[in-house]
Design a protein around this motif. Structure first.
Motif, mmCIF file in Angstrom:
data_model
loop_
_atom_site.group_PDB
_atom_site.id
_atom_site.type_symbol
_atom_site.label_atom_id
_atom_site.label_comp_id
_atom_site.label_asym_id
_atom_site.label_seq_id
_atom_site.Cartn_x
_atom_site.Cartn_y
_atom_site.Cartn_z
ATOM 1 N N MET A 135 0.853 -1.187 0.000
ATOM 2 C CA MET A 135 0.000 0.000 0.000
ATOM 3 C C MET A 135 0.888 1.235 0.000
ATOM 4 S SD MET A 135 -3.274 0.851 0.081
ATOM 5 C CE MET A 135 -4.244 -0.344 1.020
ATOM 6 N N ARG A 136 0.844 1.991 -1.085
ATOM 7 C CA ARG A 136 1.704 3.156 -1.217
ATOM 8 C C ARG A 136 0.894 4.434 -0.990
ATOM 9 N NH1 ARG A 136 5.443 2.359 -6.493
ATOM 10 N NH2 ARG A 136 6.664 3.952 -5.389
ATOM 11 N N TYR A 137 1.327 5.252 -0.071
ATOM 12 C CA TYR A 137 0.696 6.539 0.213
ATOM 13 C C TYR A 137 1.581 7.625 -0.392
ATOM 14 C CZ TYR A 137 -1.817 3.793 3.732
ATOM 15 O OH TYR A 137 -2.584 2.840 4.379
ATOM 16 N N ARG A 138 1.123 8.268 -1.462
ATOM 17 C CA ARG A 138 1.949 9.245 -2.161
ATOM 18 C C ARG A 138 1.103 10.191 -3.009
ATOM 19 N NH1 ARG A 138 4.580 5.827 -7.201
ATOM 20 N NH2 ARG A 138 2.741 4.604 -7.671
ATOM 21 N N PRO A 139 1.397 11.468 -2.975
ATOM 22 C CA PRO A 139 2.371 12.108 -2.090
ATOM 23 C C PRO A 139 1.750 12.360 -0.710
ATOM 24 C CG PRO A 139 1.396 13.750 -3.532
ATOM 25 C CD PRO A 139 0.790 12.423 -3.918
ATOM 26 N N VAL A 140 2.407 11.888 0.289
ATOM 27 C CA VAL A 140 1.944 11.999 1.674
ATOM 28 C C VAL A 140 3.157 12.323 2.542
ATOM 29 C CG1 VAL A 140 1.009 10.714 3.649
ATOM 30 C CG2 VAL A 140 -0.026 10.441 1.397
ATOM 31 N N ARG A 141 2.967 13.134 3.558
ATOM 32 C CA ARG A 141 4.072 13.424 4.467
ATOM 33 C C ARG A 141 3.699 13.069 5.902
ATOM 34 N NH1 ARG A 141 3.846 18.285 7.272
ATOM 35 N NH2 ARG A 141 2.048 19.616 6.781
ATOM 36 N N PHE A 142 4.687 12.645 6.637
ATOM 37 C CA PHE A 142 4.539 12.346 8.057
ATOM 38 C C PHE A 142 4.363 13.650 8.833
ATOM 39 C CE2 PHE A 142 6.599 12.049 12.222
ATOM 40 C CZ PHE A 142 5.941 10.977 12.794
ATOM 41 N N VAL A 143 3.358 13.682 9.714
ATOM 42 C CA VAL A 143 3.076 14.871 10.521
ATOM 43 C C VAL A 143 3.515 14.665 11.964
ATOM 44 C CG1 VAL A 143 1.276 16.406 11.405
ATOM 45 C CG2 VAL A 143 1.180 15.589 9.037
ATOM 46 N N GLY A 144 3.207 13.492 12.515
ATOM 47 C CA GLY A 144 3.569 13.239 13.905
ATOM 48 C C GLY A 144 2.892 11.988 14.415
#
Length: 427
Positions: A135-144
């Motif tokens: 499962m690819r999450y893109r474009p996604v960024r880590f927040v916390g």
């Protein structure tokens, strides 16, 4: 083909969630695929784009790395020819002597291969596209981390991870959170894991270099007061150039036109490959060592540059990070073989990972840092000692053993995939 998840839907909980789709993160996702796990990969780059790390840099893959990436089906996806490193030539500006290490003296055809980072990125992407379960999450960024849970797992044995995309923030859950998000790891910071940094005061200029004599399999490491000048034999009849300068001079060096830059590097390196003819526009990178004080937190682990970023002298960085990832995958595989429902984030598994990585990590960190500090130190009394060291390294097999073992990628516990296809391993 893997499916990019619909942001409007809450995805299922993952066994493993990897933050970072670069060299190590993508390699780990590929290594975990055959285990039947539910794996998620958080990537900042959108589909059709590569992360910035996949640029024109030249990567030196140790034999152990080539073995593993071949077993994972990645090396077969490369389009550009690789350059075999059949010998390593080491010298230092201002010191007498030099050392030459020959792969055939140690029962090898080559110590490793030189691969262009962009081509490697394309090969990883092609291999990732063949993983239907990922499962690819893109474009996604880590927040916390949800509710600031830095030192405790969330409810029911999962970590709660906050991510963001164009649709806003959402929460993902995972049994094991893997930080593969680089030197300035946001995951490491969110976990409350401190790190120690050392600025070597050097800036590295990286480019492709055409010379009068084409590469013959020799990798040159010309050490100096302001860092290494290395020439790596590429597979396209060019060398990969790494030229270290004092950071205080970096702006002036970057302003040089091509003839003046070539002349500068030629004066430092010498004429071992003839005249320097042309080079691409160099990219620059600061030489900074960053080492995490610990590798794990509850249901979380650091790998690659998030765990340690080393000086590039000796070309240890990616090779070390890949062994981080492969060790983790090997431990998870062993646990799941014994118990198909084994918890990927179990404290015992993470403790075993730290134990297995200890020797390789400590020795590689010590080697890279020591070599960078010793060879850059211009104290007069060190010159004769370095010359004696080069003399011994050139002539004494016992002096070469540790260097060669590290160059091949065999230190401490060696992951099984790193030994695949090798005639024998070294310790």
């Amino acid at each position: 083909m893997p499916v990019d998840p619909d942001p409007a839907n809450t995805p299922p909980c993952h066994d493993v969630l990897i933050v970072g789709g670069g060299l190590v993160g993508a390699s780990l996702a590929i290594a975990l695929d055959r285990l039947g796990l539910d794996v998620g990969l958080i990537e900042a780059a959108p589909p059709g784009s590569l992360p910035a790390v996949f640029d024109e840099r030249n990567l030196s893959f140790a034999e152990a790395t080539v073995n593993a990436l071949t077993a994972l089906g990645v090396m077969q996806k490369l389009h550009a020819p690789t350059g075999a490193i059949r010998r390593i030539h080491i010298s230092r500006c201002g010191d007498f002597g030099r050392a030459v290490l020959e792969a055939h003296d140690h029962g090898r055809e080559a110590f490793g291969q030189v691969v262009i980072a962009r081509d490697f990125g394309d090969a990883l992407e092609a291999r990732l596209a063949e993983l239907p379960k990922l499962m690819r999450y893109r474009p996604v960024r880590f927040v916390g981390l949800e509710s600031g849970l830095a030192d405790a797992a969330s409810i029911n044995g999962y970590r709660a991870v906050r991510v963001s995309d164009d649709a806003g923030e959402r929460v993902l859950h995972t049994r094991l959170l893997v930080a593969a998000d680089g030197t300035r790891s946001q995951v490491r910071d969110a976990l409350g894991i401190e790190s120690d940094s050392h600025d070597y005061g050097q800036t590295l200029f990286v480019s492709r270099l055409r010379t009068e004599r084409a590469p013959d399999g020799t990798a040159y490491e010309r050490l100096g007061e302001h860092g290494p000048t290395a020439l790596l034999p590429r597979g396209d009849r060019h060398f990969g150039l790494v030229h270290g300068v004092a950071s205080s001079e970096a702006e002036a060096v970057a302003a040089l036109d091509e003839p003046d830059f070539l002349q500068r590097v030629q004066e430092v390196f010498g004429w071992r490959v003839g005249r320097f003819l042309s080079c691409g526009r160099p990219s620059t990178y600061p030489a900074i060592r960053t080492v995490a004080r610990r590798l794990t937190a509850p249901r979380a682990v650091l790998v690659g540059n998030a765990a340690q970023t080393v000086h590039p002298v000796g070309a240890q960085g990616f090779n070390l990070g890949l062994r981080d990832a492969l060790t983790l995958a090997e431990l998870i595989e062993a646990a799941r073989t014994t118990d198909p429902a084994a918890d990927c984030g179990a404290a015992e598994l993470l403790a075993a990972h730290v134990e297995r990585r200890q020797v390789d990590r400590e020795q590689t960190l010590a080697f890279s840092h020591g070599l960078a500090r010793l060879t850059a130190n211009d104290l007069p009394w060190l010159g004769p000692l370095r010359s004696l060291g080069l003399f011994a390294l050139d002539r004494l097999p016992s002096a070469q053993a540790a260097i060669v073992g590290g160059a091949l990628g065999y230190r401490g516990h060696v992951p099984t995939l790193c030994r695949a296809g090798a005639e024998r391993s070294m310790t």
